[in-house]
Design an enzyme around this catalytic site. Sequence first.
Site, PDB file in Angstrom:
ATOM      1  N   GLY A 528       0.696  -1.392   0.111  1.00  0.00           N
ATOM      2  CA  GLY A 528      -0.048  -0.007  -0.117  1.00  0.00           C
ATOM      3  C   GLY A 528       0.871   1.193  -0.085  1.00  0.00           C
ATOM      4  O   GLY A 528       1.988   1.001   0.256  1.00  0.00           O
ATOM      5  N   ASP A 641      -1.148   9.773   7.107  1.00  0.00           N
ATOM      6  CA  ASP A 641      -1.900   8.642   6.991  1.00  0.00           C
ATOM      7  C   ASP A 641      -1.808   7.929   8.180  1.00  0.00           C
ATOM      8  O   ASP A 641      -1.663   6.533   8.229  1.00  0.00           O
ATOM      9  CB  ASP A 641      -1.219   7.760   5.860  1.00  0.00           C
ATOM     10  CG  ASP A 641      -2.005   6.845   5.137  1.00  0.00           C
ATOM     11  OD1 ASP A 641      -3.197   6.772   5.499  1.00  0.00           O
ATOM     12  OD2 ASP A 641      -1.344   5.942   4.095  1.00  0.00           O
TER      13      ASP A 641
END
Length: 807
Positions: A528, A641
Amino acid sequence: MINHLLLHLLIIVSLILNLVSSSSSPPTALKLDSSLSVDNKNDFLISPDGVFTAGFYSVGDNAFCFAIWFTKPLFNNDQTVVWMANRDTPVNGKGSKLSLTKTGNLMLHDAHQDLPIWTTRTRDLTNSAELKLNNSGNLYLESKDGEILWQSFGSPTDTLVTNQPLTKDGVLVSSRSRTNHSSGFYKLIFDNDNVLRLVYSGPKVTGVYWPNPELRAWDAGRSTYGSERTATIDRFGRFISSDGWFFNTTDDGSQPMRRLTMDVDGNVRVYSLDEGNRIWVVTWQAIAQTCTIHGSCGENSTCSNERNYARKCTCLPYHKMVNRTDWSYGCEPEFRSSSCSDGDQDGFLRLPHFDFYGYDLKYLPNTTLDVCMEECRNMCNCKGFQYKFDKKQGIFLCYPKFLLLNGFGSVSFNGTLYLKVPRSTLSSNYSMKSVQTDELNCSGMPRTVQLDRVYDKRKEQGSIRFLLLFTYVFGIFEIICIVYFFYKTRKHITKPEGYLQVASGFERFTYADLKSASENFKTEIGRGGGAVVYKGTLSDNRVAAIKCLKESDSNQGEAEFLAEVSTLGRLNHMNLINIWGYCAEGKHKMLVYEYMENGSLAENLHANKLDWDKRFEVAVGTAKGLAYLHEECLEWVLHCDVKPHNILLDHDYSPKVADFGLLKFLDRDGNGNSEFTKARGTRGYMAPEWFFVSLPITSKVDVYSYGVVMLEMVTGMSPQGGDQHGGYERLMVRWVREKVAAAASTDGCGEISKWIEEIVDSRVKGEYDRIRMGTLIKVALQCAEEQKDARPTMSQVVDMLLHGDAL
Ligand SMILES: *[C@@H]1O[C@H](CO)[C@@H](O)[C@H](O)[C@H]1NC(C)=O
Ligand SMILES: *[C@@H]1O[C@H](CO)[C@@H](O)[C@H](O)[C@H]1NC(C)=O
Ligand SMILES: *[C@@H]1O[C@H](CO)[C@@H](O)[C@H](O)[C@H]1NC(C)=O
Ligand SMILES: *[C@@H]1O[C@H](CO)[C@@H](O)[C@H](O)[C@H]1NC(C)=O
Ligand SMILES: *[C@@H]1O[C@H](CO)[C@@H](O)[C@H](O)[C@H]1NC(C)=O
Ligand SMILES: *[C@@H]1O[C@H](CO)[C@@H](O)[C@H](O)[C@H]1NC(C)=O
Ligand SMILES: *[C@@H]1O[C@H](CO)[C@@H](O)[C@H](O)[C@H]1NC(C)=O
Ligand SMILES: *[C@@H]1O[C@H](CO)[C@@H](O)[C@H](O)[C@H]1NC(C)=O
Ligand SMILES: *[C@@H]1O[C@H](CO)[C@@H](O)[C@H](O)[C@H]1NC(C)=O
């Protein structure tokens, strides 16, 4: 013109000669009427076998101490200093020097000041003395006829090396802290009765804490009749002291490099060098229970032992830390002590299993609790008393105290401390406030010393200096041009890798290394954010997570990549994942991290593997990691994030934040635009600002994501899904907020637990503290506010979680 060129050529040649001569091997001795200068990076003395180096050692920005250290650095490039001349008064990084005068006196001068900072006060009559560093690490001044005029072994700092004797005149004094090398409070000395002891000598009080002060010297196995006072550790790891005390290190017999150090925490330890891994391993320590070391936690606080020699300081109830950066200042009461005339105003808070050593006003054997309380009430300066049962005599003992120091909490201790507190304060409930000792507040504590002394300029030489400077600058410029030209033309032959490796300070791996470590990238453990993560085992058997960054369009050069990676490598916090190294070969750019056995928070939440205690730990730890990232140390590192997938759990489920700082070079677009042109992060955890171009992106975006993660952890609801302008997280936040608001409107305080039960995930096992849970939920809601200014900062979050004073 030709003349001009010739002149420059001459200057260049002389400069090159200068460089060549100074980069030849450093001298092994300093002769009379010469000096070592802080300005010259090659001014060192090296022992004949190369093990020790003496020279100027940087202790901070523009702050140097003359020191001796082990030449070969540790695995992380740290040097191990064994001696310092001027630990309490560092000198400037320019113009300072250590000189041996014609008369044989060794003097350390700070930046052209006339008076020396430090001197040996020696005099050489033979006119031929030399300063030498021998293979034992002893720096000594020897006259021609072999007389030793002065030696560093005679005035140790905090460390003894192999065969270095500790004598009656020598004292080992700890450093003030791990980053501050100046003299601290702990000492290893030969006492007046010839016994080797550890002494705490703080700003206010002093006391012996080893050997056990309750024992007489003889009972502790010490002799007071030594004819001399000396102690040494030999190369086999055997320590022998003239008071009859001795020990062998756990690795005795073998002969690695060793040192015995008076550590900053007040313990004496012997370390052996593990040559292969280049780390120091503890092979002996004086005190197993670090809490018995006095003064470690300061006044009005208690200490408890943790795993791995660690200890935790905790303020007494109704007290708060005096200095958030330093436990030795202790804690101060949050209440006003009642006036002395009216002892009846005072009550007592019972704290079982707590012991405070020393500072007794009285000793009252065979006393009832009521009598003891009365005694303490009637004494103005009584801060509380220790009450314990003496099994042998079958009576209770009472010790009223005027100072609460050396507090120690342990379930195995059967005594009780009764803390004197005004009745009015006592009637309100309290929660124990605890903060880990290793919590750093970097904003309040510069990591390095900054000397702001001005350099003493010699005016009469000003013009000459300017001229010199000018020609030097010009010469250097030309050299750069020439080198650049050469470099340009033969770019593919020379690679500046070696230099970069030194500069970045942590390990550089080759692609081949990492390929074999991960068995050709066999085990994928994550994916990711433009990167794939593999598990691997490094050549030294450390298990690592290897993150391969997406191939970028090569507009980021290696140097730029390195500059950013090495900044990340310098971030160091127990709640941030450790970066061990990197690989940058052409298109392969990789980062090597420590491997986290228990995977991510996301996996653990999904499998419902965490009980409430662990979840609280995750909440506090994650907040600390982010706070460090945002505010305390480096302003610019935003995470952007924060989500359960990026919070990893180590073997005992302590959280470590991963993936910070990566977006700086992950999906950088080639247009040279500002770094935040498009929304980043993961749907469900993204702050509203991301969707409005006009709003600035600040650290509050991480605060928002943190709030969402916490609510997810508490409620068990998933914030993911939803449309493109915000996900289910808004529904979740609104739902929780409504529950809390409803509870507040129906009743003021009584039914505190009811709404909590409705919110928390009933599938999670284990009990929870309702007050803590209430705090966590309220803090998480504040974090998830739509308006960024309504959100707290991460360090405020840490504060609220630890101290429970939300709203
Ligand atoms: C270094 O100096 C110390 C003290 O003078 C001495 O005891 C020791 O033998 C010397 N070591 C070597 C290797 O010369
Ligand atoms: C330390 O080692 C020596 C020899 O290696 C041995 O004679 C001595 O008994 C040992 N001392 C202790 C305390 O184990
Ligand atoms: C806390 O201690 C540090 C280091 O000893 C000191 O620099 C700082 O000023 C202190 N802060 C307060 C608020 O006293
Ligand atoms: C500890 O508490 C007492 C009162 O209980 C107070 O007088 C003293 O100043 C406190 N110590 C510190 C370091 O604040
Ligand atoms: C303790 O005090 C009680 C009552 O004053 C007395 O009877 C008892 O003998 C005392 N015990 C000891 C060991 O002194
Ligand atoms: C403390 O008390 C418990 C039970 O009363 C007892 O089992 C234990 O041995 C005591 N510990 C000490 C150190 O006296
Ligand atoms: C303090 O807490 C206890 C239980 O935790 C509770 O029973 C008591 O009522 C509380 N007292 C006050 C004044 O809130
Ligand atoms: C850190 O210290 C500074 C100044 O001493 C203070 O303003 C700040 O609130 C502290 N931060 C934390 C998290 O305690
Ligand atoms: C190091 O400690 C000394 C002594 O406590 C203090 O004076 C000095 O300011 C400290 N330096 C730093 C950078 O904290």
